[in-house]
Design an enzyme around this catalytic site. Structure first.
Site: not given
Ligand code: NAD
Length: 471
Positions: A218, A252
């Site tokens: 997602e 998002c």
């Molecule tokens: P992010 O990708 O930085 O982090 C998300 C999660 O991934 C966190 O729990 C983080 O600890 C983990 N993470 C970070 N690096 C990682 C790695 N190398 N390996 C495994 N896990 C890792 O995203 P964010 O800043 O937390 O969230 C914002 C993004 O999420 C935006 O792009 C937004 O559009 C998206 N989002 C999507 C939805 C949806 O339902 N499609 C909902 C909410 C947010």
């Protein structure tokens, strides 16, 4: 449970998978009871959750968190609890002739997969854990959650409350940052759900591929909105301003780019700013407006706007601010920034904004809009404002996006009886409702052979080499 090293996370997963093997049949009543435990946890501790999120954001109102995260999660959990019974029933399928006349049957059964990993984000720190969890438990699985480290108090509370109230063999929580996430995504789960950025989503998929773990991703993206020439401008701009301000733009499916008929550009800009400042007469310290989650994210949004301004773009603000950058170190609440016609190469046209800024692009005809949308990665959402059915049909038929809302934004993402998910760079797979149940169930075909084996009469027993020689 606190941050885990990969060894203890692997042991936790093994224990859950072992428990699953010992009880692979999970009845509807057991699934409902499991979901109810999570509902009880949320209801009983909703206030503590809202306080933790308020502290993590340094000012997100408790009312907003209760509406967005608590009630949103409860709605998902209750929808699955109350609807799952018919989803579990096996479905009979057609059997090819003449096996059908010999008493043969076929059916599809829906089996739990086992243990599902769920990685959440900070912008909806409960919803991005609990909404997938609703479907995961509805499908009879167990789960391990990994909340975002960007909202640490919420993450710690989720871990603490699950450890206290829920059997860890059913749902466990591990906390930690990117390193923990990386180790987590390398575990041999039976399915992995990730909510977050496209960039990290690629790493998750690569890690999961090593164990052939199926993923639901997602992700985000740059969701466009199209204002039709004939739309009710006043109402459309009100709805757009409201959607853009939701969670301070940190959603998002927040609109990122608005396509505006060229002759209406000034009017639309004025209406968007007017509506925004009507909803939020003051921005600084306004408890109704959600601040950026931290300085780093606030700075990122300011940088996107300032780079466009430096490149000569017109930037309009809903509130007078001497220096946007000063807000980064103070309140972290940015007024709405409208960036008019930025160049495609600028970061604001390349990166998801995820904050209170919006790009306005003037257009001359819908074909140009379609081409422009299709020149970028497939977005998570597409919005259309207007009543022109022919134009709308053309737009829908010639573009792709995770979902669509017409004459509003965000609303489609709140539906429980419809799949939610992205396509291409905005994600893969779906959850919510029955589609979520299907995503986390193994669809197993069961064929029941007839008593009488007809293959001898049909000449289908070996040797075959002579039979099919002439073909
Ligand atoms: P992010 O990708 O930085 O982090 C998300 C999660 O991934 C966190 O729990 C983080 O600890 C983990 N993470 C970070 N690096 C990682 C790695 N190398 N390996 C495994 N896990 C890792 O995203 P964010 O800043 O937390 O969230 C914002 C993004 O999420 C935006 O792009 C937004 O559009 C998206 N989002 C999507 C939805 C949806 O339902 N499609 C909902 C909410 C947010």
């Amino acid at each position: 449970m606190n941050s885990k090293d990969s060894g203890s996370m692997a042991a936790l997963l093994q224990h859950q998978q072992q428990a699953h093997k010992l009880q692979m049949l999970v009845t509807a009543a057991q699934r409902r009871e499991r979901i109810q435990q999570v509902i009880n946890l949320l209801v009983e501790h909703h206030q503590a959750f809202a306080e933790a999120i308020e502290a993590d954001f340094n000012g997100r109102s408790q009312g907003f968190s209760i509406m967005n995260d608590v009630l949103g999660s409860l709605a998902s959990l209750k929808y699955t609890r109350d609807n799952l019974e018919p989803w579990l029933k096996s479905e009979s399928r057609e059997v090819f002739a003449p096996y059908d006349q010999l008493g043969s049957t076929a059916r599809v059964e829906y089996q739990p997969k086992g243990s599902v990993g769920i990685i959440g984000t900070w912008n909806a720190p409960l919803y991005t854990l609990f909404a997938p969890l609703a479907c995961v438990l509805g499908a009879g699985n167990r789960a391990i959650l990994k909340p975002s480290e960007v909202t640490p108090k919420t993450a710690a509370l989720v871990a603490q409350l699950f450890a206290k109230h829920i059997d860890p063999l059913l749902v466990s929580v591990v906390t930690g940052g990117a390193d923990t996430g990386a180790k987590f995504s390398e575990l041999p789960f039976d399915h992995l759900v990730f909510t977050g950025s496209t960039q990290v989503g690629k790493k998750i998929m690569a890690a999961a591929a090593k164990n052939l773990v199926p993923v639901t991703l997602e992700l985000g993206g740059k969701s466009p909105a199209v204002l039709s020439q004939d739309c009710d401008l006043s109402e459309s701009c009100k709805r757009l301003a409201l959607a853009k301000s939701n969670n301070g733009g940190q959603v998002c499916v927040s609109p990122d780019i608005v396509y505006v008929p060229r002759n209406k550009l000034d009017q639309v800009a004025a209406l968007l700013l007017e509506n925004f400042s009507h909803f939020y007469p003051e921005i600084t310290h306004n408890p109704d407006f959600v601040p950026s989650v931290n300085r780093q994210h606030c700075q990122r949004v300011v940088d996107l706007v300032e780079q466009a301004r430096d490149a000569g773009c017109q930037v309009l603000s809903s509130h007078e601010v001497a220096n946007l950058a000063e807000l980064v170190t103070s309140d972290k609440r940015l007024p709405l920034q409208l960036v008019i016609s930025p160049d495609k190469e600028l970061d604001i046209m390349q990166q998801e904004i995820f904050g209170a800024a919006l790009v306005l692009l003037p257009y001359d005809d819908i074909d140009g809009v379609i081409n422009d949308i299709n020149s970028r990665a497939k977005p998570l959402a597409l919005y259309y404002f207007g009543e022109n059915d022919a134009e709308l049909s053309k737009l829908l038929a010639n573009t792709s996006s995770g979902g669509v809302a017409i004459n509003d934004c965000l609303m489609h993402a709140a539906l429980h009886d419809a799949p939610f998910g992205g396509i291409g760079a905005s994600g893969m797979g779906h959850y919510h409702g029955r589609e979520g149940f299907l995503a986390f169930s193994h669809q197993r075909t069961v064929f029941v052979a007839p008593k009488h084996d007809p293959r001898g009469e049909w000449g289908l027993l070996p040797p075959h080499h002579e039979q099919f020689k002439a073909m």
